[in-house]
Design a protein around this motif. Structure first.
Motif, PDB file in Angstrom:
ATOM      1  N   CYS A  87       0.912  -1.147   0.050  1.00 38.14           N
ATOM      2  CA  CYS A  87       0.072   0.078  -0.172  1.00 38.14           C
ATOM      3  C   CYS A  87       0.850   1.064   0.074  1.00 38.14           C
ATOM      4  N   LEU A 100      -4.045   3.733  -0.334  1.00 34.28           N
ATOM      5  CA  LEU A 100      -4.316   3.159  -1.584  1.00 34.28           C
ATOM      6  C   LEU A 100      -3.467   1.745  -1.664  1.00 34.28           C
ATOM      7  N   LEU A 121      -4.177  -0.923  -8.985  1.00 31.28           N
ATOM      8  CA  LEU A 121      -3.995  -0.069  -7.735  1.00 31.28           C
ATOM      9  C   LEU A 121      -5.628   0.232  -7.394  1.00 31.28           C
ATOM     10  N   THR A 122      -6.001   0.019  -6.299  1.00 30.66           N
ATOM     11  CA  THR A 122      -7.369   0.041  -5.970  1.00 30.66           C
ATOM     12  C   THR A 122      -7.519   0.197  -4.624  1.00 30.66           C
ATOM     13  N   THR A 124      -8.863   2.667  -2.730  1.00 28.62           N
ATOM     14  CA  THR A 124      -8.538   4.209  -2.053  1.00 28.62           C
ATOM     15  C   THR A 124      -9.367   4.557  -1.122  1.00 28.62           C
ATOM     16  N   TYR A 136      -5.899  12.967  -2.651  1.00 34.89           N
ATOM     17  CA  TYR A 136      -5.776  11.828  -3.415  1.00 34.89           C
ATOM     18  C   TYR A 136      -5.204  11.533  -4.533  1.00 34.89           C
ATOM     19  N   LEU A 140      -2.308   9.091  -5.543  1.00 32.65           N
ATOM     20  CA  LEU A 140      -2.321   8.197  -6.703  1.00 32.65           C
ATOM     21  C   LEU A 140      -0.924   8.305  -7.699  1.00 32.65           C
ATOM     22  N   MET A 156      -6.224   0.580 -12.982  1.00 32.33           N
ATOM     23  CA  MET A 156      -7.340   0.944 -11.834  1.00 32.33           C
ATOM     24  C   MET A 156      -8.653   0.827 -12.282  1.00 32.33           C
ATOM     25  N   PRO A 165     -11.897   9.955  -8.158  1.00 34.49           N
ATOM     26  CA  PRO A 165     -11.053   9.190  -9.011  1.00 34.49           C
ATOM     27  C   PRO A 165     -10.986   9.359 -10.540  1.00 34.49           C
TER      28      PRO A 165
END
Length: 198
Positions: A87, A100, A121-122, A124, A136, A140, A156, A165
């Motif tokens: 993470c 994240l 990547l997920t 969040t 954010y 990211l 993503m 996002p």
């Protein structure tokens, strides 16, 4: 954190009266937008807001923060809930503000079929009191830059209701490669190798 603990956290965070709505929402069809980024496509570094520090590969840092913070939402516990190994975290003035998670192949993801060398990547999450400060996007960008040093391509997935996002992934350099309509709790998967739902 166990699954039962996660359910209790949802009840604590959302309230027991919202459980029927949450259950119904999980059955609705949603559009999940799949974004990809290749090494070399990352945008220029995003401006880092004052007081913000972002940490890549920070699971140990998150574990230390969780020892002091006992009311974190279940998004901060994905290593215990579903075996996430990596993470990135963001702090505001030294206080944990967001996370994240990164899932590497061969992780079994709910939507994207990962190939060797790929990651998603997920999951969040930015704590509510820190939202609207650009954290954010900084998180990211940093996580994407860190992962692209190790992998040629990242993914993503963003559902169409999640506007922050949806905007940030494009600003960082991701491009949309597909859309999958499915229920939040199950449905088809997307394979970039086949460029279709499988």
């Amino acid at each position: 954190m166990t699954i039962a603990s996660a359910v209790r956290a949802v009840i604590r965070d959302q309230g027991i009266l919202k459980l029927p709505r949450i259950a119904l929402d999980s059955l609705k069809l949603l559009d999940f937008h799949i974004f990809a980024i290749n090494r070399g496509d990352l945008s220029a570094p995003v401006p880092m807001p004052d007081g913000v520090a972002v940490y890549a590969d920070s699971l140990d840092r998150l574990k230390r923060a969780r020892e002091k913070l006992h009311d974190l939402p279940n998004e901060f516990w994905r290593d215990r809930l579903n075996g996430a190994l990596h993470c990135a975290t963001v702090e505001f003035n030294g206080e944990l503000a967001g996370v994240l998670w990164v899932y590497d192949y061969p992780a079994d993801r709910p939507i994207v079929v990962l190939e060797p060398g790929e990651s998603e990547l997920t999951t969040t999450f930015t704590l509510e009191k820190f939202r609207g400060r650009g954290l954010y996007r900084a998180l990211l960008w940093t996580a994407t830059e860190w992962q692209l040093r190790q992998r040629p391509r990242l993914f993503m997935v963003v559902d169409s209701h999640n506007q922050t996002p949806m905007k940030a992934v494009l600003e960082v350099g991701y491009r949309e490669v597909g859309v999958v309509r499915r229920r939040a709790i199950h449905g088809p998967k997307f394979s970039i190798a086949k460029m279709k739902c499988v």
